[in-house]
Scaffold this motif. Structure first.
Motif, PDB file in Angstrom:
ATOM      1  N   GLU A  90       0.898  -1.164   0.000  1.00  0.00           N
ATOM      2  CA  GLU A  90       0.000   0.000   0.000  1.00  0.00           C
ATOM      3  C   GLU A  90       0.937   1.215   0.000  1.00  0.00           C
ATOM      4  O   GLU A  90       1.898   1.229  -0.757  1.00  0.00           O
ATOM      5  CB  GLU A  90      -0.885  -0.047   1.249  1.00  0.00           C
ATOM      6  CG  GLU A  90      -1.444  -1.435   1.543  1.00  0.00           C
ATOM      7  CD  GLU A  90      -2.918  -1.587   1.239  1.00  0.00           C
ATOM      8  OE1 GLU A  90      -3.623  -0.558   1.216  1.00  0.00           O
ATOM      9  OE2 GLU A  90      -3.370  -2.733   1.003  1.00  0.00           O
ATOM     10  N   GLU A  98       0.126  -5.164   7.997  1.00  0.00           N
ATOM     11  CA  GLU A  98      -0.761  -4.868   9.136  1.00  0.00           C
ATOM     12  C   GLU A  98      -2.224  -5.114   8.784  1.00  0.00           C
ATOM     13  O   GLU A  98      -3.005  -5.605   9.584  1.00  0.00           O
ATOM     14  CB  GLU A  98      -0.544  -3.417   9.600  1.00  0.00           C
ATOM     15  CG  GLU A  98       0.738  -3.272  10.429  1.00  0.00           C
ATOM     16  CD  GLU A  98       1.190  -1.819  10.618  1.00  0.00           C
ATOM     17  OE1 GLU A  98       0.454  -0.903  10.189  1.00  0.00           O
ATOM     18  OE2 GLU A  98       2.281  -1.613  11.186  1.00  0.00           O
ATOM     19  N   LYS A  99      -2.572  -4.735   7.548  1.00  0.00           N
ATOM     20  CA  LYS A  99      -3.960  -4.889   7.091  1.00  0.00           C
ATOM     21  C   LYS A  99      -4.348  -6.377   7.062  1.00  0.00           C
ATOM     22  O   LYS A  99      -5.420  -6.765   7.526  1.00  0.00           O
ATOM     23  CB  LYS A  99      -4.075  -4.290   5.688  1.00  0.00           C
ATOM     24  CG  LYS A  99      -5.482  -3.860   5.315  1.00  0.00           C
ATOM     25  CD  LYS A  99      -5.406  -2.999   4.063  1.00  0.00           C
ATOM     26  CE  LYS A  99      -6.796  -2.687   3.549  1.00  0.00           C
ATOM     27  NZ  LYS A  99      -6.745  -1.929   2.297  1.00  0.00           N
ATOM     28  N   GLN A 112       2.243  -1.549   5.835  1.00  0.00           N
ATOM     29  CA  GLN A 112       0.784  -1.350   5.880  1.00  0.00           C
ATOM     30  C   GLN A 112       0.038  -2.567   5.336  1.00  0.00           C
ATOM     31  O   GLN A 112      -0.971  -2.989   5.884  1.00  0.00           O
ATOM     32  CB  GLN A 112       0.407  -0.118   5.039  1.00  0.00           C
ATOM     33  CG  GLN A 112      -0.073   1.033   5.898  1.00  0.00           C
ATOM     34  CD  GLN A 112      -0.394   2.228   5.016  1.00  0.00           C
ATOM     35  OE1 GLN A 112       0.350   2.564   4.104  1.00  0.00           O
ATOM     36  NE2 GLN A 112      -1.509   2.865   5.284  1.00  0.00           N
ATOM     37  N   THR A 113       0.577  -3.114   4.242  1.00  0.00           N
ATOM     38  CA  THR A 113      -0.027  -4.316   3.634  1.00  0.00           C
ATOM     39  C   THR A 113      -0.060  -5.441   4.664  1.00  0.00           C
ATOM     40  O   THR A 113      -1.063  -6.132   4.825  1.00  0.00           O
ATOM     41  CB  THR A 113       0.816  -4.774   2.417  1.00  0.00           C
ATOM     42  OG1 THR A 113       0.983  -3.679   1.543  1.00  0.00           O
ATOM     43  CG2 THR A 113       0.168  -5.930   1.686  1.00  0.00           C
ATOM     44  N   LEU A 149     -10.267  -8.832   0.922  1.00  0.00           N
ATOM     45  CA  LEU A 149      -9.111  -7.929   1.012  1.00  0.00           C
ATOM     46  C   LEU A 149      -8.536  -7.594  -0.371  1.00  0.00           C
ATOM     47  O   LEU A 149      -8.079  -6.482  -0.612  1.00  0.00           O
ATOM     48  CB  LEU A 149      -8.003  -8.599   1.832  1.00  0.00           C
ATOM     49  CG  LEU A 149      -7.897  -8.326   3.320  1.00  0.00           C
ATOM     50  CD1 LEU A 149      -6.697  -9.081   3.884  1.00  0.00           C
ATOM     51  CD2 LEU A 149      -7.741  -6.836   3.640  1.00  0.00           C
TER      52      LEU A 149
END
Length: 384
Positions: A18, A26-27, A23-24, A340
């Protein structure tokens, strides 16, 4: 570890970065843990490899698929042979199948040093050569050890079984026979237990010239007695013929000390050889299992890298992640991943429910998802 819910299966996936790759990660982690831990996750770190042209990557993708299948087959062969060699100690197999001294599940999650930073055929050849060598060595070692084991089992089989078929060499003694006589000979007779009383009454009269009171029971198994009897040589054929009518079986047996000694020595030799070879063979299997397994991780990493670049484009920007699904919630995990990542692929919505092959789509994996996905089956043993 709770074997009930944890799988010996991993899903190695990757998704585009991301704003950052963190971030990728964590998501994904949040999405899979929000619904009561659908999987145990870890980052799968792949170094930045130098990328060639798109054509080169497409070629590498095919080669890697073949290399992956080959390396996995060797890993499984070594594991299975370890189970065969450990024979009765099947429970010891798992503790011998370690990679770099760690459990296999941990090994997938470890940091790995790669043999090359450029993405070309050099690391492939390096991996192929190493694993091919293991495969060839395994064939040679297994063949030698299996021969030894087979010969020993054949000898052991000769010394087991019923009195009608088994070797009698370890049962009879010299004093059970009249030896070196010009006229007399001792025969060995298998007498069924049910007919033993008949034997005692009849044996002296089954032929002319049987030595009175010359029969003794030398050995017994479940069904029969082994008896000796001494008579004149010229009455042997007559005796055998008559004995058969009463279900007394005369065994073909010549007392030969040299032969019996040679058999015993051969068995000791094979047994000693097998013990001698066992330790070094198990050590070799341990070391080479570890080597092959780590090579397998490298191939998977290279595949994820190549597929991610082909899927998500340049510059290289993706996060590879290792998921260990919980058995009971695999379907739910699939759905969460689809939600996702469905935006990654406009055709994914049509494909996710389609079971048919779609022309032009490479379904070599037979499972197509909008994210890069490889299943790793760590269940390496088919215990019969």
């Amino acid at each position: 570890r709770d074997k009930g819910t944890k799988m010996t299966e991993f899903w190695l996936i990757s998704a585009p970065g991301e704003k950052t790759c963190q971030q990728t990660w964590e998501k994904l982690h949040a999405a899979t843990t929000k619904h009561n831990n659908l999987s145990t996750n870890s980052k799968f770190n792949i170094p930045d490899l130098k990328v060639g042209t798109l054509d080169v990557l497409v070629g590498l993708s095919d080669e890697l698929a073949k290399l992956d299948a080959f390396v996995e087959s060797v890993v499984k062969k070594v594991a299975q042979y370890m189970a065969d060699v450990l024979e009765d100690s099947k429970d010891k197999v798992q503790e011998n199948l370690l990679a770099n001294g760690a459990l296999l599940e941990q090994q997938w999650q470890a940091e790995h040093k790669f043999c090359s930073s450029s993405l070309d055929r050099v690391p492939f050849l390096f991996i192929f050569k190493g694993v091919n060598q293991i495969d060839n060595d395994l064939k040679a070692r297994a063949s030698a050890y299996n021969n030894l084991k087979g010969n020993l089992q054949n000898l052991e089989r000769k010394n087991a079984g019923s009195l009608l078929t088994r070797s009698l060499a370890d049962i009879v003694k010299k004093e059970d026979f009249v030896l070196d006589s010009e006229y007399l000979v001792t025969l060995l007779v298998i007498v069924p237990k049910l007919n033993y009383n008949d034997w005692v009454k009849q044996y002296e009269t089954l032929a002319e010239m049987v030595v009175p009171r010359s029969s003794n029971v030398l050995f017994e198994d479940q069904d029969s007695y082994l008896c000796n009897v001494t008579l004149f040589r010229k009455a042997v054929d007559d005796f055998k013929h008559k004995a058969r009518e009463y279900k007394f079986m005369v065994r073909d047996f010549q007392y030969n000390e040299e032969e019996m000694k040679a058999d015993k020595e051969e068995m000791n030799r094979l047994s000693t050889d097998k013990k001698k070879q066992f330790g070094p063979l198990v050590r070799w299997l341990k070391v080479n299992f570890s080597e092959a397994f780590i090579a397998w991780i490298h191939v998977k990493a290279l595949r994820v890298f190549v597929e991610s670049v082909l899927r998500y484009g340049l510059p290289v920007n993706f996060q590879a992640m290792l998921l260990q699904p919980n058995k009971k919630t695999m379907k739910k995990l699939r759905e969460v991943l689809y939600e996702l990542y469905k935006h990654l692929d406009s055709s994914a919505a049509a494909i996710i429910d389609a079971t048919m092959d779609i022309p032009g789509l490479n379904l070599s994996q037979q499972e197509y998802y909008p994210y890069v996905y490889y299943k790793i089956d760590c269940n390496l043993l088919e215990f019969k």
